[in-house]
Design a protein around this motif. Structure first.
Motif, short mmCIF file in Angstrom:
data_model
loop_
_atom_site.label_atom_id
_atom_site.label_comp_id
_atom_site.label_asym_id
_atom_site.label_seq_id
_atom_site.Cartn_x
_atom_site.Cartn_y
_atom_site.Cartn_z
N GLN A 4 52.76 46.60 95.88
CA GLN A 4 52.26 47.82 95.27
C GLN A 4 53.40 48.80 95.01
O GLN A 4 53.16 49.93 94.62
CB GLN A 4 51.19 48.47 96.17
CG GLN A 4 49.95 47.63 96.31
CD GLN A 4 49.27 47.34 94.99
OE1 GLN A 4 49.31 48.12 94.07
NE2 GLN A 4 48.65 46.19 94.90
N ASP A 31 45.97 48.64 80.57
CA ASP A 31 44.87 48.48 81.52
C ASP A 31 43.72 49.43 81.17
O ASP A 31 42.55 49.04 81.15
CB ASP A 31 45.34 48.79 82.95
CG ASP A 31 46.17 47.68 83.55
OD1 ASP A 31 46.18 46.57 83.00
OD2 ASP A 31 46.83 47.94 84.58
N ARG A 42 43.97 49.45 89.96
CA ARG A 42 45.40 49.16 90.09
C ARG A 42 46.24 50.39 90.38
O ARG A 42 47.20 50.32 91.15
CB ARG A 42 45.90 48.48 88.80
CG ARG A 42 45.45 47.05 88.65
CD ARG A 42 45.94 46.43 87.35
NE ARG A 42 45.71 44.98 87.36
CZ ARG A 42 45.88 44.19 86.30
NH1 ARG A 42 46.27 44.72 85.13
NH2 ARG A 42 45.67 42.90 86.38
N GLU A 49 46.15 42.22 94.42
CA GLU A 49 45.64 41.13 93.60
C GLU A 49 46.40 39.86 93.95
O GLU A 49 47.60 39.91 94.20
CB GLU A 49 45.81 41.44 92.11
CG GLU A 49 45.03 42.66 91.65
CD GLU A 49 45.21 42.95 90.16
OE1 GLU A 49 45.88 42.14 89.49
OE2 GLU A 49 44.67 43.97 89.68
#
Length: 307
Positions: A4, A31, A42, A49
């Motif tokens: 992340q 996105d 996200r 993910e």
């Protein structure tokens, strides 16, 4: 699970004395255009993910193509590129050891997967001869602050500069080229980069080139100032829509064909799921200048998105 942490953070420059509205990359803008709820998962929730073999293949191939141009031109051969696959894979494993979890059990065989990376790289050499190219930049981090105080940023795979100063922006995709109905979406990322480069260097790129290694095709586009001004208006409209969603807490899903590849179906209302509670917002003091990661982090994974 995917990292992340944004690879932009070590190279992103603080915007001294400027209260930026936020930061946006072409991936995160894409996105939101595809599915506002995916953007939320996200970028706001930072939900992990799983790695996919296709996405990781893209990262390995990008690494090989980046490193290939470190070699003398005469050594940039298909055989040399093949020899660089395993070192690129080992480097990625050092950065993200959990990637290895996608192999074994019901996952793909590592040897067969590495062979698929070789097939993709072999296809590259049918489209370009790297011995005849000397890129000006590779994996270049670019950013610019618009007059609206929205920061645009991202990584460009390759920039070529001709003797007359003409700029070509190149992006590698390990997937297949899109049909005509989806070309505009594919070009949005490239126009985004062209806009940033224009604002940074004062020169409109002469050519945008997408290299699709999945089926060995190229998509080329010649932008002009009107194109890039329209892209700027589109990007700012996307940001306004993102802010409206942030203020209202309303992040709607957009069901479509891409849902089949989404990692978040179990918590998507379109599939009977329930989103988790929104995390508390991170805010700055009214008179405190903020750096881009505080307002809107670009949480790109180290793994290349599948294109």
């Amino acid at each position: 699970m995917s990292s992340q942490h944004s690879p932009a953070e070590p190279v992103s420059t603080p915007v001294d004395g400027v209260q930026v509205l936020g930061a946006l990359s072409p991936s995160r803008a894409g996105d939101f255009m595809s599915c506002p709820l995916l953007y939320r998962y996200r970028t706001i929730d930072h939900l992990p993910e799983p790695f996919s073999p296709d996405a990781v293949r893209g990262t390995v191939v990008h690494k090989v193509l980046e490193d290939l141009f470190d070699l003398p031109a005469v050594q940039r051969t298909p055989e040399q590129a093949r020899d660089m696959i395993v070192p690129a894979w080992d480097h990625l494993l050092e950065e993200e050891p959990t990637i290895a979890e996608m192999f074994g059990g019901e996952g793909p065989d590592v040897a067969a997967w590495l062979m698929s990376c070789r097939d993709v790289l072999d296809r590259y050499f049918t489209l370009e001869d790297p011995r005849r190219l000397e890129p000006a930049e590779r994996e270049l981090y670019v950013e610019t602050l618009l007059d609206s105080r929205l920061l645009l940023r991202g990584f460009v795979d390759r920039i070529d500069v001709a003797p007359d100063g003409a700029i070509r922006v190149v992006d590698y995709k390990t997937g297949r080229s899109p049909g005509e109905a989806f070309e505009a979406k594919a070009l949005f990322q490239m126009k985004f980069y062209a806009l940033v480069i224009w604002r940074m260097r004062g020169t409109v790129p002469a050519m945008l080139q997408l290299i699709y290694l999945g089926n060995g095709e190229m998509l080329r586009y010649v932008p002009d100032e009107q194109d890039l001004l329209a892209t700027e208006r589109k990007v700012e409209a996307i940001w306004r829509a993102i802010r409206l969603s942030q203020e209202s807490g309303n992040w709607q899903p957009s069901p479509g064909p891409l849902c089949a590849w989404c990692a978040h179906q179990a918590i998507c209302p379109a599939f009977g799921g329930t989103p988790p509670p929104l995390p508390p917002p991170v805010t700055a003091q009214p008179d405190e200048p903020v750096t881009p990661p505080l307002t809107a982090p670009m949480t790109e994974s180290l793994v290349e998105p599948q294109g």
